[in-house]
Design an enzyme around this catalytic site. Structure first.
Site, PDB file in Angstrom:
ATOM      1  N   HIS A 251       0.850  -1.207   0.000  1.00 34.89           N
ATOM      2  CA  HIS A 251       0.000   0.000   0.000  1.00 34.89           C
ATOM      3  C   HIS A 251       0.885   1.258   0.000  1.00 34.89           C
ATOM      4  O   HIS A 251       0.610   2.214  -0.728  1.00 34.89           O
ATOM      5  CB  HIS A 251      -0.871   0.070   1.272  1.00 34.89           C
TER       6      HIS A 251
ATOM      7  N   LYS B 174     -15.904 -10.999   5.340  1.00 29.11           N
ATOM      8  CA  LYS B 174     -14.960 -11.359   6.407  1.00 29.11           C
ATOM      9  C   LYS B 174     -14.822 -10.195   7.387  1.00 29.11           C
ATOM     10  O   LYS B 174     -14.610  -9.055   6.964  1.00 29.11           O
ATOM     11  CB  LYS B 174     -13.592 -11.753   5.821  1.00 29.11           C
TER      12      LYS B 174
ATOM     13  N   ARG C  26      -2.458  -6.180  -8.412  1.00 22.27           N
ATOM     14  CA  ARG C  26      -1.343  -7.119  -8.289  1.00 22.27           C
ATOM     15  C   ARG C  26      -1.474  -8.189  -9.372  1.00 22.27           C
ATOM     16  O   ARG C  26      -0.971  -8.031 -10.459  1.00 22.27           O
ATOM     17  CB  ARG C  26      -1.334  -7.766  -6.898  1.00 22.27           C
TER      18      ARG C  26
ATOM     19  N   SER D  35      -2.942  -7.986   2.728  1.00 19.28           N
ATOM     20  CA  SER D  35      -3.207  -7.896   4.169  1.00 19.28           C
ATOM     21  C   SER D  35      -3.608  -9.271   4.698  1.00 19.28           C
ATOM     22  O   SER D  35      -3.200  -9.659   5.796  1.00 19.28           O
ATOM     23  CB  SER D  35      -4.328  -6.882   4.439  1.00 19.28           C
TER      24      SER D  35
END
Ligand code: PNS
Length: 165
Positions: free
Chosen positions: A17, A43, A92, A130
Site C-alpha cells: 500500500h 470477512k 497485483r 493484508s
C-alpha cells in the site's frame, strides 16, 4: 491542485500500500487515504477502525501531502463530499482484475464523473496482501519485511495470546 482518494480496508496497511501511495504522489499533489468503516460483508476485520487508522497514520506520518480519514457509506458519496474526482487502486495479479473491474464499472455507473486510476504493483510487493500477512502473523511467522514496524508490533500484540491451531 490535483487531489486523489486512495480507499481501502487497510487491515492492516502493508508496504505494498505504501508503495502505491508514494507512486501516486508522483502524479497527484494531495492524496486522501480513506479507510473503509463499513462492516465487511464476507470477512470481519481483524483490526477495528481506530486501530486501522492509527496504523495508517503512523505509517504515513512523514508524508505532508497525505490526509487520512475513515469513511462510511458508498465510496462515490464520499468522493463527492471531498470534491474529488480521481480514485487510486493498486493491481497485483490477474485475480485482482475481476473484482476491480466490477467495482470500477459500478462506481462509474453511480458517478460518471469519477475516474479510477490503477497502479500496477511493484514486483517487490506483488505477493503481499493484508490477508496473507495476517495469516503469517497468526501462525507465528515474521512480518518484518512486509509491513512497517508499528504494524508488526500491532500484529504481534493481536496474536500474542493465541495458540496457532
Ligand atoms: O482494500 P479493499 O478491501 O480492497 O477496499 C475495498 C473498498 C473499501 C475500496 C470497497 O469495498 C469500497 O469502496 N467500499 C465502500 C462501499 C462501496 O462504495 N461499495 C460499492 C463499491 S462498487
Amino acid at each position: 491542485m490535483k487531489i486523489a482518494v486512495y480507499p481501502g480496508s487497510f487491515d492492516p496497511i502493508t508496504n505494498g500500500h505504501i508503495d502505491i501511495i508514494k507512486r501516486s504522489l508522483l502524479v497527484f499533489d494531495k492524496l486522501i487515504v480513506a479507510v473503509n468503516d463499513n462492516p465487511h460483508p464476507l470477512k470481519p476485520y481483524l483490526f477495528n477502525i481506530k486501530e486501522r487508522l492509527e496504523m495508517v497514520k503512523e505509517a504515513l506520518s512523514s508524508y505532508q501531502e497525505v490526509e487520512i480519514e475513515s469513511f462510511k457509506g458508498l465510496l462515490v458519496d464520499y468522493i463527492k463530499k471531498k470534491r474529488a474526482r480521481f480514485v487510486i487502486r493498486g493491481l497485483r495479479a490477474l485475480s485482482d482484475f475481476e473484482y476491480e473491474f466490477q467495482m470500477y464499472l459500478m462506481n462509474k455507473r453511480l458517478n460518471p464523473d469519477l475516474e479510477m486510476i490503477y497502479f500496477m504493483t511493484n514486483q517487490k510487493y506483488s505477493h503481499l496482501s493484508s490477508s496473507i500477512i495476517k495469516e503469517i502473523a497468526r501462525l507465528g511467522g515474521k512480518t518484518k519485511n512486509f509491513v512497517p514496524p508499528f504494524v508488526e508490533q500491532m500484529l504481534h500484540k493481536k496474536f500474542a495470546n493465541l495458540t496457532p491451531i
